[in-house]
Write an enzyme that holds these catalytic residues in place. Structure first.
Site, mmCIF file in Angstrom:
data_model
loop_
_atom_site.group_PDB
_atom_site.id
_atom_site.type_symbol
_atom_site.label_atom_id
_atom_site.label_comp_id
_atom_site.label_asym_id
_atom_site.label_seq_id
_atom_site.Cartn_x
_atom_site.Cartn_y
_atom_site.Cartn_z
ATOM 1 N N TYR A 22 -4.192 -3.522 5.635
ATOM 2 C CA TYR A 22 -3.836 -2.420 4.744
ATOM 3 C C TYR A 22 -4.450 -1.076 5.126
ATOM 4 O O TYR A 22 -4.133 -0.053 4.520
ATOM 5 C CB TYR A 22 -4.230 -2.764 3.303
ATOM 6 N N HIS A 100 5.844 -0.857 0.753
ATOM 7 C CA HIS A 100 4.770 -1.775 1.125
ATOM 8 C C HIS A 100 4.058 -1.217 2.343
ATOM 9 O O HIS A 100 4.702 -0.755 3.289
ATOM 10 C CB HIS A 100 5.322 -3.169 1.455
ATOM 11 N N LEU A 101 2.742 -1.249 2.315
ATOM 12 C CA LEU A 101 1.956 -0.769 3.446
ATOM 13 C C LEU A 101 2.163 -1.642 4.681
ATOM 14 O O LEU A 101 2.288 -1.140 5.789
ATOM 15 C CB LEU A 101 0.470 -0.746 3.072
ATOM 16 N N SER A 102 2.179 -2.947 4.475
ATOM 17 C CA SER A 102 2.341 -3.872 5.602
ATOM 18 C C SER A 102 3.800 -4.291 5.721
ATOM 19 O O SER A 102 4.591 -4.134 4.795
ATOM 20 C CB SER A 102 1.462 -5.111 5.407
#
Length: 147
Positions: A22, A100-102
Protein backbone atom coordinates in the site's frame (compact mmCIF):
# COMPACT_ATOMS: atom_id res chain seq x y z
CA UNK A 1 -18.11 21.60 -7.13
CA UNK A 2 -18.15 19.14 -4.23
CA UNK A 3 -16.65 15.66 -4.33
CA UNK A 4 -16.52 13.23 -1.44
CA UNK A 5 -13.57 10.93 -0.76
CA UNK A 6 -14.71 7.88 1.18
CA UNK A 7 -12.30 5.33 2.60
CA UNK A 8 -13.27 2.05 4.19
CA UNK A 9 -11.78 -0.35 6.71
CA UNK A 10 -8.08 -0.22 7.52
CA UNK A 11 -7.33 2.75 5.28
CA UNK A 12 -6.68 4.76 8.43
CA UNK A 13 -3.58 2.53 8.70
CA UNK A 14 -2.03 3.64 5.41
CA UNK A 15 1.71 4.05 5.73
CA UNK A 16 1.78 1.45 8.50
CA UNK A 17 -0.13 -1.56 7.17
CA UNK A 18 1.78 -3.60 4.58
CA UNK A 19 3.76 -0.69 3.09
CA UNK A 20 5.18 -3.02 0.42
CA UNK A 21 1.63 -3.30 -0.96
CA UNK A 22 0.00 0.00 0.00
CA UNK A 23 2.99 2.32 0.15
CA UNK A 24 4.27 4.62 2.87
CA UNK A 25 1.90 7.53 2.24
CA UNK A 26 -0.47 8.05 5.17
CA UNK A 27 -4.15 8.83 4.76
CA UNK A 28 -3.40 12.40 5.91
CA UNK A 29 -0.71 12.67 3.21
CA UNK A 30 -3.13 11.35 0.59
CA UNK A 31 -5.85 13.78 1.66
CA UNK A 32 -3.42 16.72 1.55
CA UNK A 33 -2.26 15.80 -1.95
CA UNK A 34 -5.86 15.43 -3.15
CA UNK A 35 -6.83 18.75 -1.55
CA UNK A 36 -4.10 20.52 -3.50
CA UNK A 37 -5.16 18.89 -6.78
CA UNK A 38 -8.81 19.72 -6.10
CA UNK A 39 -7.90 23.35 -5.42
CA UNK A 40 -6.15 23.52 -8.80
CA UNK A 41 -9.25 22.03 -10.46
CA UNK A 42 -11.74 24.27 -8.67
CA UNK A 43 -13.28 21.49 -6.60
CA UNK A 44 -13.93 21.10 -2.88
CA UNK A 45 -13.31 17.74 -1.23
CA UNK A 46 -14.90 16.28 1.87
CA UNK A 47 -13.09 13.32 3.44
CA UNK A 48 -14.58 10.44 5.41
CA UNK A 49 -13.03 7.20 6.65
CA UNK A 50 -14.68 4.47 8.65
CA UNK A 51 -13.93 0.91 9.62
CA UNK A 52 -17.68 0.26 9.80
CA UNK A 53 -19.85 -0.76 6.85
CA UNK A 54 -22.97 0.97 8.17
CA UNK A 55 -21.16 4.27 8.65
CA UNK A 56 -20.00 4.19 5.02
CA UNK A 57 -23.52 3.38 3.85
CA UNK A 58 -24.94 6.24 5.94
CA UNK A 59 -22.36 8.60 4.45
CA UNK A 60 -23.16 7.51 0.88
CA UNK A 61 -26.87 8.04 1.56
CA UNK A 62 -26.18 11.49 3.07
CA UNK A 63 -24.91 12.67 -0.32
CA UNK A 64 -28.26 12.08 -2.01
CA UNK A 65 -29.84 15.30 -3.25
CA UNK A 66 -26.84 17.48 -2.36
CA UNK A 67 -25.76 18.08 -5.94
CA UNK A 68 -22.45 16.29 -5.48
CA UNK A 69 -20.21 16.03 -8.52
CA UNK A 70 -19.45 12.53 -7.28
CA UNK A 71 -17.56 10.42 -4.81
CA UNK A 72 -14.31 8.50 -4.79
CA UNK A 73 -14.69 5.30 -2.79
CA UNK A 74 -12.03 2.89 -1.61
CA UNK A 75 -14.17 0.29 0.13
CA UNK A 76 -11.16 -1.69 1.37
CA UNK A 77 -12.04 -5.25 2.33
CA UNK A 78 -15.76 -4.48 2.00
CA UNK A 79 -15.21 -4.54 -1.76
CA UNK A 80 -15.38 -8.31 -1.72
CA UNK A 81 -18.20 -8.78 0.77
CA UNK A 82 -20.66 -5.90 0.77
CA UNK A 83 -23.79 -6.17 -1.29
CA UNK A 84 -25.09 -3.41 0.99
CA UNK A 85 -22.45 -0.94 -0.30
CA UNK A 86 -23.41 -1.92 -3.86
CA UNK A 87 -27.07 -1.17 -3.08
CA UNK A 88 -26.23 2.15 -1.39
CA UNK A 89 -24.31 3.33 -4.46
CA UNK A 90 -27.19 2.32 -6.73
CA UNK A 91 -29.59 4.36 -4.57
CA UNK A 92 -27.88 7.75 -4.90
CA UNK A 93 -27.97 10.41 -7.60
CA UNK A 94 -24.24 11.00 -8.06
CA UNK A 95 -21.46 8.95 -9.69
CA UNK A 96 -19.10 6.89 -7.55
CA UNK A 97 -15.65 5.82 -8.72
CA UNK A 98 -14.21 2.75 -6.99
CA UNK A 99 -10.49 3.07 -6.25
CA UNK A 100 -7.93 0.59 -4.94
CA UNK A 101 -4.29 1.34 -4.21
CA UNK A 102 -3.17 -2.18 -5.12
CA UNK A 103 -4.04 -4.25 -8.15
CA UNK A 104 -6.57 -6.52 -6.50
CA UNK A 105 -6.61 -8.83 -9.53
CA UNK A 106 -2.94 -9.70 -8.93
CA UNK A 107 -3.46 -10.65 -5.30
CA UNK A 108 -5.37 -13.43 -3.54
CA UNK A 109 -8.06 -14.93 -5.78
CA UNK A 110 -10.89 -13.86 -3.47
CA UNK A 111 -9.87 -10.20 -3.93
CA UNK A 112 -10.62 -10.29 -7.65
CA UNK A 113 -14.39 -10.04 -7.13
CA UNK A 114 -15.92 -6.65 -6.31
CA UNK A 115 -19.55 -6.19 -5.38
CA UNK A 116 -18.97 -2.44 -5.63
CA UNK A 117 -17.73 -2.48 -9.24
CA UNK A 118 -21.16 -3.27 -10.69
CA UNK A 119 -22.61 -0.14 -9.04
CA UNK A 120 -19.69 2.25 -9.62
CA UNK A 121 -19.23 4.22 -12.85
CA UNK A 122 -15.70 2.83 -13.03
CA UNK A 123 -12.88 1.21 -11.11
CA UNK A 124 -9.25 2.26 -10.86
CA UNK A 125 -6.91 -0.27 -9.28
CA UNK A 126 -3.21 -0.81 -8.89
CA UNK A 127 -1.99 2.74 -9.48
CA UNK A 128 -1.38 3.64 -5.84
CA UNK A 129 -2.32 7.16 -4.76
CA UNK A 130 -2.44 8.23 -8.40
CA UNK A 131 -5.69 6.28 -8.78
CA UNK A 132 -7.40 8.72 -6.43
CA UNK A 133 -6.08 11.65 -8.44
CA UNK A 134 -7.31 10.10 -11.70
CA UNK A 135 -10.75 9.53 -10.16
CA UNK A 136 -10.82 13.16 -9.01
CA UNK A 137 -9.89 14.44 -12.45
CA UNK A 138 -12.54 12.20 -14.03
CA UNK A 139 -15.31 13.46 -11.73
CA UNK A 140 -14.34 17.10 -12.25
CA UNK A 141 -14.32 16.55 -16.03
CA UNK A 142 -17.72 14.86 -16.05
CA UNK A 143 -19.21 17.62 -13.89
CA UNK A 144 -17.80 20.27 -16.24
CA UNK A 145 -19.31 18.49 -19.24
CA UNK A 146 -22.71 18.45 -17.52
CA UNK A 147 -22.41 22.18 -16.87
Amino acid sequence: MEIWVLNGPNLNMLGIREPDIYGRMTLADLNAMLTETARELGAHLDFFQSNHEGALIDRIHAGYGRGLAGAILNPGGLTHTSIALHDAIKAVDYPVVEVHLSNVARREPWRSHSYVAAAAVGTIAGLGWRGYELALRYLVGVAAERG
